[in-house]
Design a protein around this motif. Structure first.
Motif, PDB file in Angstrom:
ATOM      1  N   ILE A  71      -6.300  -5.256  43.445  1.00 23.59           N
ATOM      2  CA  ILE A  71      -6.388  -6.130  42.366  1.00 23.59           C
ATOM      3  C   ILE A  71      -4.935  -6.484  41.717  1.00 23.59           C
ATOM      4  CG2 ILE A  71      -7.015  -6.851  39.914  1.00 23.59           C
ATOM      5  CD1 ILE A  71      -9.613  -5.193  40.876  1.00 23.59           C
ATOM      6  N   ILE A  72      -4.022  -5.483  41.607  1.00 24.10           N
ATOM      7  CA  ILE A  72      -2.539  -5.594  41.087  1.00 24.10           C
ATOM      8  C   ILE A  72      -1.901  -6.382  42.117  1.00 24.10           C
ATOM      9  CG2 ILE A  72      -0.772  -4.261  40.226  1.00 24.10           C
ATOM     10  CD1 ILE A  72      -2.370  -2.378  38.767  1.00 24.10           C
ATOM     11  N   SER A  73      -1.984  -5.932  42.989  1.00 28.70           N
ATOM     12  CA  SER A  73      -1.093  -6.526  44.116  1.00 28.70           C
ATOM     13  C   SER A  73      -1.574  -7.957  44.451  1.00 28.70           C
ATOM     14  CB  SER A  73      -0.905  -5.911  45.476  1.00 28.70           C
ATOM     15  OG  SER A  73      -2.047  -5.388  46.137  1.00 28.70           O
ATOM     16  N   ALA A 125       3.458 -14.641  40.700  1.00 23.63           N
ATOM     17  CA  ALA A 125       4.727 -14.072  40.966  1.00 23.63           C
ATOM     18  C   ALA A 125       6.101 -14.668  40.346  1.00 23.63           C
ATOM     19  CB  ALA A 125       5.144 -14.581  42.676  1.00 23.63           C
ATOM     20  N   ASP A 126       5.606 -15.816  39.409  1.00 25.74           N
ATOM     21  CA  ASP A 126       6.703 -16.357  38.682  1.00 25.74           C
ATOM     22  C   ASP A 126       6.837 -15.670  36.920  1.00 25.74           C
ATOM     23  OD1 ASP A 126       4.261 -17.490  38.318  1.00 25.74           O
ATOM     24  OD2 ASP A 126       5.043 -19.406  37.864  1.00 25.74           O
ATOM     25  N   SER A 127       5.616 -15.075  36.786  1.00 26.24           N
ATOM     26  CA  SER A 127       5.555 -14.272  35.552  1.00 26.24           C
ATOM     27  C   SER A 127       6.478 -13.159  35.546  1.00 26.24           C
ATOM     28  CB  SER A 127       4.332 -14.051  35.209  1.00 26.24           C
ATOM     29  OG  SER A 127       3.492 -15.368  35.349  1.00 26.24           O
ATOM     30  N   LYS A 128       7.628 -13.088  35.135  1.00 25.54           N
ATOM     31  CA  LYS A 128       8.468 -12.044  35.187  1.00 25.54           C
ATOM     32  C   LYS A 128       8.214 -10.763  34.232  1.00 25.54           C
ATOM     33  CE  LYS A 128      11.649 -13.323  38.522  1.00 25.54           C
ATOM     34  NZ  LYS A 128      10.732 -14.197  39.152  1.00 25.54           N
ATOM     35  N   ASN A 129       7.791 -11.452  32.923  1.00 25.30           N
ATOM     36  CA  ASN A 129       7.492 -10.402  31.801  1.00 25.30           C
ATOM     37  C   ASN A 129       6.052  -9.760  31.699  1.00 25.30           C
ATOM     38  OD1 ASN A 129      10.321 -10.548  31.111  1.00 25.30           O
ATOM     39  ND2 ASN A 129       9.893 -12.356  29.998  1.00 25.30           N
ATOM     40  N   TYR A 130       5.240 -10.317  32.908  1.00 25.70           N
ATOM     41  CA  TYR A 130       3.935  -9.930  32.942  1.00 25.70           C
ATOM     42  C   TYR A 130       3.743  -8.526  33.276  1.00 25.70           C
ATOM     43  CZ  TYR A 130      -1.062  -9.788  33.423  1.00 25.70           C
ATOM     44  OH  TYR A 130      -2.499  -9.730  33.153  1.00 25.70           O
ATOM     45  N   LEU A 131       3.102  -7.567  32.243  1.00 27.23           N
ATOM     46  CA  LEU A 131       2.990  -6.008  32.964  1.00 27.23           C
ATOM     47  C   LEU A 131       1.572  -6.041  33.845  1.00 27.23           C
ATOM     48  CD1 LEU A 131       4.147  -3.490  32.027  1.00 27.23           C
ATOM     49  CD2 LEU A 131       2.541  -3.422  30.235  1.00 27.23           C
ATOM     50  N   PHE A 132       1.874  -5.898  34.728  1.00 31.13           N
ATOM     51  CA  PHE A 132       0.785  -5.829  35.914  1.00 31.13           C
ATOM     52  C   PHE A 132      -0.154  -4.681  35.847  1.00 31.13           C
ATOM     53  CE2 PHE A 132       3.332  -9.093  37.701  1.00 31.13           C
ATOM     54  CZ  PHE A 132       2.512 -10.049  37.979  1.00 31.13           C
ATOM     55  N   GLU A 133      -0.972  -4.624  34.782  1.00 26.68           N
ATOM     56  CA  GLU A 133      -1.833  -3.248  34.669  1.00 26.68           C
ATOM     57  C   GLU A 133      -3.298  -3.627  34.678  1.00 26.68           C
ATOM     58  OE1 GLU A 133      -0.887  -0.786  31.358  1.00 26.68           O
ATOM     59  OE2 GLU A 133       0.774   0.035  32.447  1.00 26.68           O
ATOM     60  N   ILE A 187      -5.142  -7.383  33.414  1.00 26.50           N
ATOM     61  CA  ILE A 187      -6.014  -8.306  34.251  1.00 26.50           C
ATOM     62  C   ILE A 187      -7.400  -8.495  33.823  1.00 26.50           C
ATOM     63  CG2 ILE A 187      -6.402  -8.842  36.705  1.00 26.50           C
ATOM     64  CD1 ILE A 187      -3.951  -7.273  37.507  1.00 26.50           C
ATOM     65  N   ILE A 188      -7.855  -7.459  33.475  1.00 27.62           N
ATOM     66  CA  ILE A 188      -9.461  -7.610  32.815  1.00 27.62           C
ATOM     67  C   ILE A 188      -9.449  -8.526  31.528  1.00 27.62           C
ATOM     68  CG2 ILE A 188     -11.190  -6.444  31.700  1.00 27.62           C
ATOM     69  CD1 ILE A 188     -10.400  -3.960  33.569  1.00 27.62           C
ATOM     70  N   LEU A 189      -8.609  -8.597  30.579  1.00 29.70           N
ATOM     71  CA  LEU A 189      -8.322  -9.309  29.476  1.00 29.70           C
ATOM     72  C   LEU A 189      -8.221 -10.701  29.971  1.00 29.70           C
ATOM     73  CD1 LEU A 189      -8.316  -8.423  26.567  1.00 29.70           C
ATOM     74  CD2 LEU A 189      -5.984  -8.616  26.579  1.00 29.70           C
ATOM     75  N   GLU A 190      -7.306 -10.742  30.930  1.00 30.63           N
ATOM     76  CA  GLU A 190      -7.308 -12.389  31.501  1.00 30.63           C
ATOM     77  C   GLU A 190      -8.520 -12.879  31.888  1.00 30.63           C
ATOM     78  OE1 GLU A 190      -3.653 -13.285  33.350  1.00 30.63           O
ATOM     79  OE2 GLU A 190      -2.422 -13.150  31.449  1.00 30.63           O
ATOM     80  N   ASP A 191      -9.152 -12.086  32.657  1.00 25.93           N
ATOM     81  CA  ASP A 191     -10.643 -12.388  33.212  1.00 25.93           C
ATOM     82  C   ASP A 191     -11.400 -12.735  32.126  1.00 25.93           C
ATOM     83  OD1 ASP A 191     -12.648 -12.432  35.001  1.00 25.93           O
ATOM     84  OD2 ASP A 191     -13.198 -10.471  34.147  1.00 25.93           O
ATOM     85  N   GLU A 192     -11.514 -11.945  31.071  1.00 31.21           N
ATOM     86  CA  GLU A 192     -12.449 -12.217  29.793  1.00 31.21           C
ATOM     87  C   GLU A 192     -12.149 -13.516  29.305  1.00 31.21           C
ATOM     88  OE1 GLU A 192     -12.310  -8.937  27.114  1.00 31.21           O
ATOM     89  OE2 GLU A 192     -13.189  -7.560  28.488  1.00 31.21           O
ATOM     90  N   ASN A 193     -10.709 -13.953  29.078  1.00 29.84           N
ATOM     91  CA  ASN A 193     -10.306 -14.948  28.482  1.00 29.84           C
ATOM     92  C   ASN A 193     -10.453 -16.376  29.660  1.00 29.84           C
ATOM     93  OD1 ASN A 193      -9.541 -13.529  26.433  1.00 29.84           O
ATOM     94  ND2 ASN A 193      -7.594 -13.238  26.884  1.00 29.84           N
ATOM     95  N   GLY A 194     -11.187 -15.917  30.663  1.00 27.16           N
ATOM     96  CA  GLY A 194     -11.597 -17.017  31.700  1.00 27.16           C
ATOM     97  C   GLY A 194     -10.510 -17.701  32.340  1.00 27.16           C
ATOM     98  N   ILE A 195      -9.421 -16.865  32.531  1.00 26.97           N
ATOM     99  CA  ILE A 195      -8.411 -17.508  33.573  1.00 26.97           C
ATOM    100  C   ILE A 195      -8.849 -17.613  34.943  1.00 26.97           C
ATOM    101  CG2 ILE A 195      -5.845 -16.819  34.189  1.00 26.97           C
ATOM    102  CD1 ILE A 195      -5.941 -17.136  31.130  1.00 26.97           C
TER     103      ILE A 195
END
Ligand SMILES: [Zn+2]
Length: 390
Positions: free
Chosen positions: A272-274, A281-289, A293-301
């Motif tokens: 899932i992380i990869s 790929a353009d989100s340089k400061n995003y922490l890929f954990e 990602i579960i949080l972004e999923d909950e937020n409807g991204i």
């Protein structure tokens, strides 16, 4: 004395003691006559053995059974003394060593967790020894039954050797022998997910009242603990339970194991992380954990929903294949990925739609031990093997 089949009288007495302790762990508090009925041992044997175990402090009388006043003598109940002995559980993970002291009823009394930033065998073994020494510092040696240690990978649990652990990058590490050089307690080693399954089966379901249980772990990697006939199933050369490396799409994406199309290449935190790294790929400061990602999923991204749903779909299909193969009484789901609604709802959907059997209520439950499952399960292993002589 051929009927003893090579066992001495004292072996038999020990076997019968272990049998009684297990019955009380499963169903206690019980009266002596209930123990006699369940065990098939005579009331006289049960009386002698329970007296011995009470003298040793392992069992205690806990009062009278209610509701039988009119039928003569009241029956005293017998129960396990949960703090009669303690066990130490340890989990060697990729990023942490977790440990705890557990009593005979599975209560976690002390916990100690340290971070790891190395895969060096020597350093991790030394740190594990330190953790065991620290956590047991306030206990007398004779209060502790032994130390159970869980690690990732294929493990020879008889010899205590980590045969192959890609996550730790270990091959043929004799963990038991190394720990025994410094710790003079019985040491047992096993696969961490297998221990999670054992801990859940023993401490959350009345010491094994569910004889056929599948325990699915979905975190950074994917693992499966299998309990058949009430006991852990290891398979040929300890290789059973590698659900993550069963193939869901032939010639699919390459897995960490080097093969193509494994479940772990679709439905693990690692996959899932990869996938997420590709779309962001353009989100340089995003922490890929996983948790982010579960949080972004909950937020409807949208792309978070898509990736998690697809991962959940393959997990659901894979679990349904296992259900059709083994028909367990219960499937326990463990790991943070099942917290994601997109992932979990597809697991349930595909699990049900692909199930062939006649059992109309496929029983899945979330783990009750959560992130403590391996440490508590390592304690269950010591109780099983040392106290109950399994
Ligand atoms: Zn694989």
């Amino acid at each position: 004395m051929s009927y003893l089949k090579g066992k001495s009288m004292s072996d038999l007495r020990e076997d019968n003691s272990a049998k009684i302790i297990e019955i009380v762990l499963k169903s206690g508090p019980l009266s002596r006559s209930e123990i006699s009925n369940i065990s098939g041992l005579t009331k006289a044997s049960v009386s002698t053995i329970t007296r011995q175990l009470i003298d040793e402090g392992l069992l205690e009388e806990t009062g009278f059974q209610e509701g039988n006043k009119s039928v003569g003598r009241k029956r005293k109940n017998i129960d396990i003394v949960s703090e009669a002995k303690y066990v130490i559980g340890v989990e060697i993970g990729v990023k942490t060593i977790k440990s705890g002291i557990i009593d005979l009823k599975g209560n976690l009394l002390n916990e100690l967790k340290i971070s790891l930033n190395t895969k060096s065998e020597k350093t991790i073994i030394n740190k594990t020894i330190d953790v065991i020494k620290k956590i047991s510092a306030n206990f007398k040696k004779n209060e502790i039954l032994g130390v159970g240690i869980g690690a990732t990978g294929i493990i020879d649990n008889n010899k205590g050797v980590v045969i192959k652990s890609p996550n730790l990058n270990w091959n043929n590490v004799n963990l038991k022998k190394e720990i025994e050089k410094q710790i003079s307690l019985p040491i047992l080693i096993d696969n961490n997910v297998r221990l999670m399954a054992l801990g859940e089966n023993r401490f959350c379901y009345n010491w094994g009242e569910i004889p056929r249980m599948l325990f699915i772990h979905a975190g950074y990697g994917i693992g499966c603990g299998i309990i058949l006939n009430g006991e852990l199933y290891y398979g040929y050369k300890f290789g059973a339970g590698e659900l993550g490396h069963t193939i869901v799409i032939p010639d699919g994406p390459t897995c960490t194991c080097g093969k193509n199309g494994c479940l772990e290449a679709f439905s693990s935190g690692h996959a899932i992380i990869s996938n997420y790294e590709e779309v962001k790929a353009d989100s340089k400061n995003y922490l890929f954990e996983i948790n982010n990602i579960i949080l972004e999923d909950e937020n409807g991204i949208n792309y978070a929903n898509e990736i998690m749903s697809k991962a959940g779909k393959y997990m659901g299909v894979s679990i349904s294949n296992l259900l059709n193969l083994l028909a367990p009484d219960l499937v326990v789901l463990h790991g943070e990925l099942f917290d994601s609604e997109s992932y979990y709802s597809n697991v349930e959907k595909y699990l049900k739609s692909n199930f062939f059997g006649v059992n109309d209520k496929i029983l899945t439950k979330r783990s009750k031990l959560n992130e403590k499952a391996a440490v508590i399960g390592a304690g269950a292993l010591i109780i099983d093997r040392i106290l109950l002589k399994k």
